[in-house]
Design an enzyme around this catalytic site. Structure first.
Site, mmCIF file in Angstrom:
data_model
loop_
_atom_site.group_PDB
_atom_site.id
_atom_site.type_symbol
_atom_site.label_atom_id
_atom_site.label_comp_id
_atom_site.label_asym_id
_atom_site.label_seq_id
_atom_site.Cartn_x
_atom_site.Cartn_y
_atom_site.Cartn_z
ATOM 1 N N GLU A 43 5.498 16.417 15.687
ATOM 2 C CA GLU A 43 4.434 16.014 16.603
ATOM 3 C C GLU A 43 4.201 14.510 16.533
ATOM 4 O O GLU A 43 3.927 13.861 17.551
ATOM 5 C CB GLU A 43 3.143 16.770 16.274
ATOM 6 N N TRP A 46 6.998 12.974 18.516
ATOM 7 C CA TRP A 46 6.755 13.052 19.956
ATOM 8 C C TRP A 46 5.821 11.927 20.412
ATOM 9 O O TRP A 46 6.020 11.326 21.478
ATOM 10 C CB TRP A 46 6.131 14.401 20.319
ATOM 11 N N TRP A 74 2.414 18.264 47.020
ATOM 12 C CA TRP A 74 1.348 18.924 46.271
ATOM 13 C C TRP A 74 0.263 19.413 47.221
ATOM 14 O O TRP A 74 -0.034 18.760 48.221
ATOM 15 C CB TRP A 74 0.737 17.953 45.257
ATOM 16 N N ASN A 109 -3.467 21.048 21.396
ATOM 17 C CA ASN A 109 -2.264 20.761 22.174
ATOM 18 C C ASN A 109 -1.787 21.969 22.967
ATOM 19 O O ASN A 109 -1.344 21.838 24.118
ATOM 20 C CB ASN A 109 -1.139 20.275 21.256
ATOM 21 N N TRP A 127 0.168 16.146 39.127
ATOM 22 C CA TRP A 127 -0.074 15.955 37.701
ATOM 23 C C TRP A 127 -0.950 14.751 37.414
ATOM 24 O O TRP A 127 -1.669 14.704 36.408
ATOM 25 C CB TRP A 127 1.250 15.817 36.938
ATOM 26 N N TRP A 150 1.657 15.370 30.499
ATOM 27 C CA TRP A 150 1.457 15.870 31.859
ATOM 28 C C TRP A 150 2.764 15.938 32.635
ATOM 29 O O TRP A 150 3.018 16.890 33.371
ATOM 30 C CB TRP A 150 0.418 15.015 32.595
#
Length: 275
Positions: A43, A46, A74, A109, A127, A150
């Site tokens: 994590e 990331w 969208w 998360n 998004w 996102w």
């Protein structure tokens, strides 16, 4: 479960702890190859990875990293987006997460992935709408991590989840909050709902709980408490998506399925995202 978190994200965001210090201290006296320490270290990696991506691809702050993502039409339905933001979608795990965000400035998360998938792949909203909402409310809001997360959820970013993978909010709730403790904490109107129905309260027996369906709203009387559950209507009318409704979802359908009993959930069409 949804309680498994270090709660160090705000410290990492604002520099009161360095990621290197956190990594060294978290591995002290532990086997770095064990599942727990390895997962925690990943994590942190990331976090640095998304910072690296945004440094070299600064356009990703405004655009889809994968340019094909900006060709998507969208829906951006204002009523549905408002219901998502207020935690009034009718899907308990989604609503609990959004209400936790507004009450505390924090969200696990796993919950972030669930609500992001719901906004982008069920409500078919851009998004960037969710990204802005998170940055306005998260105490640990980090431009790179938030953007990367996102875009991963929307399948428009680097190393994104496949376009056909959609998180099933019912299955996710039952898997990560099996007893409904998280949902009941943040949705007091569901405090007395039996565990078997806490992630799908609309299925309660009307003869026992006074359930009445009113269009997209379900009104449930549970032990004298009136509960109103709003269900969004996600039938899509654009050419970029397969029509569907989140009401089609059932816990029997896995996250990478198209829905239950053959009913499709909203998906990106193959010809939009194929190479």
């Amino acid at each position: 479960g949804l309680a498994g978190t270090s709660r160090l994200s705000a410290d990492l965001r604002w520099g009161t702890l360095s990621p290197l210090e956190v990594l060294v201290r978290s591995l002290a006296g532990r086997d770095p190859g064990a599942a727990g320490p390895a997962s925690f270290a990943s994590e942190l990696v990331w976090r640095d990875f998304y910072a690296h991506v945004l440094f070299w691809e600064r356009r990703a702050a405004r655009e889809s990293l994968d340019p094909r993502g900006d060709r998507l039409a969208w829906r951006n339905d204002p009523e549905e987006i408002a219901a998502w933001a207020a935690g009034r979608t009718g899907y308990p795990i989604v609503d609990a997460a959004m209400r936790q965000l507004h009450a505390t400035g924090f969200m696990h998360n796993r919950a972030r992935m669930i609500v992001a998938s719901f906004l982008t792949k069920h409500l078919l909203a851009d998004w960037r709408i969710g990204e802005r909402h998170f940055m306005a409310h998260l105490l640990d809001g980090d431009p790179a991590s938030n953007n990367g997360g996102w875009q991963w959820s929307a399948s428009t970013g680097t190393d994104a989840q496949p376009w056909f993978r959609i998180f099933n909010p019912i299955a996710q709730g039952e898997r990560f909050d099996p007893d409904g403790d998280y949902v009941r904490r943040w949705l007091p109107e569901l405090a007395r709902v039996p565990t078997a129905a806490v992630h799908r309260p609309w299925t309660l027996d009307a003869s026992k709980h006074g359930q009445t369906k009113l269009g997209t709203t379900t009104t449930v009387v549970i032990n004298g408490t009136l509960t109103e559950i709003f269900h969004t209507s996600c039938s899509c009318k654009t050419n970029n998506f397969i029509p569907g409704s989140p009401a089609c979802l059932d816990a029997s359908s896995p996250d990478n399925n198209t829905g239950s009993k053959g009913a499709p959930s909203p998906l990106f069409l193959v010809n939009d995202f194929k190479d």
